[in-house]
Motif scaffolding. Structure first.
Motif, PDB file in Angstrom:
ATOM      1  N   LEU A  10       0.830  -1.206   0.000  1.00 20.39           N
ATOM      2  CA  LEU A  10       0.000   0.000   0.000  1.00 20.39           C
ATOM      3  C   LEU A  10       0.863   1.255   0.000  1.00 20.39           C
ATOM      4  O   LEU A  10       0.558   2.231  -0.697  1.00 20.39           O
ATOM      5  N   LEU A  11       1.951   1.244   0.754  1.00 23.29           N
ATOM      6  CA  LEU A  11       2.865   2.386   0.784  1.00 23.29           C
ATOM      7  C   LEU A  11       3.470   2.627  -0.590  1.00 23.29           C
ATOM      8  O   LEU A  11       3.543   3.773  -1.061  1.00 23.29           O
ATOM      9  N   GLN A  16       3.693   5.807  -5.566  1.00 21.85           N
ATOM     10  CA  GLN A  16       3.618   5.872  -7.023  1.00 21.85           C
ATOM     11  C   GLN A  16       2.549   6.858  -7.468  1.00 21.85           C
ATOM     12  O   GLN A  16       2.747   7.603  -8.433  1.00 21.85           O
ATOM     13  N   GLN A  17       1.416   6.904  -6.774  1.00 23.81           N
ATOM     14  CA  GLN A  17       0.379   7.881  -7.086  1.00 23.81           C
ATOM     15  C   GLN A  17       0.868   9.292  -6.795  1.00 23.81           C
ATOM     16  O   GLN A  17       0.603  10.221  -7.571  1.00 23.81           O
ATOM     17  N   LEU A  18       1.590   9.452  -5.712  1.00 22.79           N
ATOM     18  CA  LEU A  18       2.141  10.753  -5.346  1.00 22.79           C
ATOM     19  C   LEU A  18       3.208  11.189  -6.342  1.00 22.79           C
ATOM     20  O   LEU A  18       3.325  12.377  -6.659  1.00 22.79           O
ATOM     21  N   LEU A  33      10.965   4.814  -3.067  1.00 25.97           N
ATOM     22  CA  LEU A  33      10.517   3.601  -3.757  1.00 25.97           C
ATOM     23  C   LEU A  33      11.662   2.621  -3.978  1.00 25.97           C
ATOM     24  O   LEU A  33      11.496   1.413  -3.763  1.00 25.97           O
ATOM     25  N   SER A  34      12.819   3.133  -4.389  1.00 33.48           N
ATOM     26  CA  SER A  34      13.950   2.221  -4.601  1.00 33.48           C
ATOM     27  C   SER A  34      14.445   1.644  -3.272  1.00 33.48           C
ATOM     28  O   SER A  34      14.848   0.480  -3.207  1.00 33.48           O
ATOM     29  N   GLY A  35      14.394   2.430  -2.201  1.00 37.91           N
ATOM     30  CA  GLY A  35      14.775   1.923  -0.884  1.00 37.91           C
ATOM     31  C   GLY A  35      13.834   0.844  -0.396  1.00 37.91           C
ATOM     32  O   GLY A  35      14.260  -0.170   0.171  1.00 37.91           O
ATOM     33  N   LEU A  36      12.532   1.039  -0.616  1.00 42.98           N
ATOM     34  CA  LEU A  36      11.553   0.011  -0.240  1.00 42.98           C
ATOM     35  C   LEU A  36      11.776  -1.261  -1.040  1.00 42.98           C
ATOM     36  O   LEU A  36      11.703  -2.373  -0.494  1.00 42.98           O
ATOM     37  N   TRP A  63      -5.941  -6.356  -0.499  1.00 41.64           N
ATOM     38  CA  TRP A  63      -4.796  -5.457  -0.581  1.00 41.64           C
ATOM     39  C   TRP A  63      -4.021  -5.575  -1.882  1.00 41.64           C
ATOM     40  O   TRP A  63      -3.092  -4.814  -2.137  1.00 41.64           O
ATOM     41  N   THR A  64      -4.405  -6.531  -2.736  1.00 42.42           N
ATOM     42  CA  THR A  64      -3.683  -6.721  -3.987  1.00 42.42           C
ATOM     43  C   THR A  64      -4.624  -7.152  -5.097  1.00 42.42           C
ATOM     44  O   THR A  64      -5.670  -7.737  -4.842  1.00 42.42           O
TER      45      THR A  64
END
Length: 189
Positions: A10-11, A16-18, A33-36, A63-64
């Motif tokens: 979800l994060l 990605q939307q942001l 995003l790359s860190g996640l 959730w998916t």
């Protein structure tokens, strides 16, 4: 354990939307995003963690929408079948001696699959819903139980307690961290 994959998924979706809507923070969002992905990439595809997430009533499969993840319901079914077979073989000898009607109480693999389907179709999202599905509840407990603290973690806190004494209460956090790292890594210097 079951909260990890849905939370990170979800994060990532929200970031990605942001990223699409943002004008100024694109490098920061890309770094996040790359860190996640770097830190949690393998965990997001781990079948056991995904199964644990599906077995949390709050999430189930909402959730998916990824088909590969939704195929892991078969992974859960196979675990439920193995669990039912193990339960039958473990208790067949002793329970027949103790209770004449014990063979009537045994759950078959078909019943556990029906329990999983009923669980996934149930609209309620509270933990109490697991009590209605004993086989699913048992597997959920198995997959969502955190392991106890390790000895390495306890050792770290013990050494930290030895360093941070009342007479050294004014030690700066950076100095304290450096002393702790030096003390724990004595073998390497």
């Amino acid at each position: 354990m079951g909260w990890l994959v849905p939370t990170i998924t979800l994060l990532k979706t929200k970031l990605q939307q942001l990223n699409v809507a943002s004008k100024f923070c694109k490098p920061l969002i890309a770094a996040l995003l790359s860190g996640l992905e770097k830190r949690f990439g393998e965990m997001l595809t781990d079948p056991e963690l995904i199964a644990a997430a599906i077995l949390v009533p709050k999430f189930k499969t909402c959730w998916t929408s990824d088909e590969n993840i939704l195929k892991l319901v078969d992974y859960i079914r196979s675990h439920l079948d193995c669990q039912a077979e193990n339960h039958i073989s473990d208790h067949s000898q002793s329970s027949e001696e103790e209770d004449f009607f014990s063979s009537l109480k045994k759950t078959s693999p078909l019943e556990t699959t029906q329990q999983l389907d009923a669980y996934l179709g149930c609209p309620r999202d509270t933990v109490e819903v697991l009590k209605s599905f004993p086989a699913v509840c048992q597997l959920s407990l198995k997959l969502n139980t955190a392991l106890p603290a390790s000895a390495a973690c306890e050792r770290l806190f013990t050494v930290a307690g030895l360093i941070f004494r009342p007479k050294r209460a004014r030690t700066a956090s950076k100095n304290f961290e450096n002393q702790l790292l030096l003390r724990l890594n004595k073998a390497y210097w």
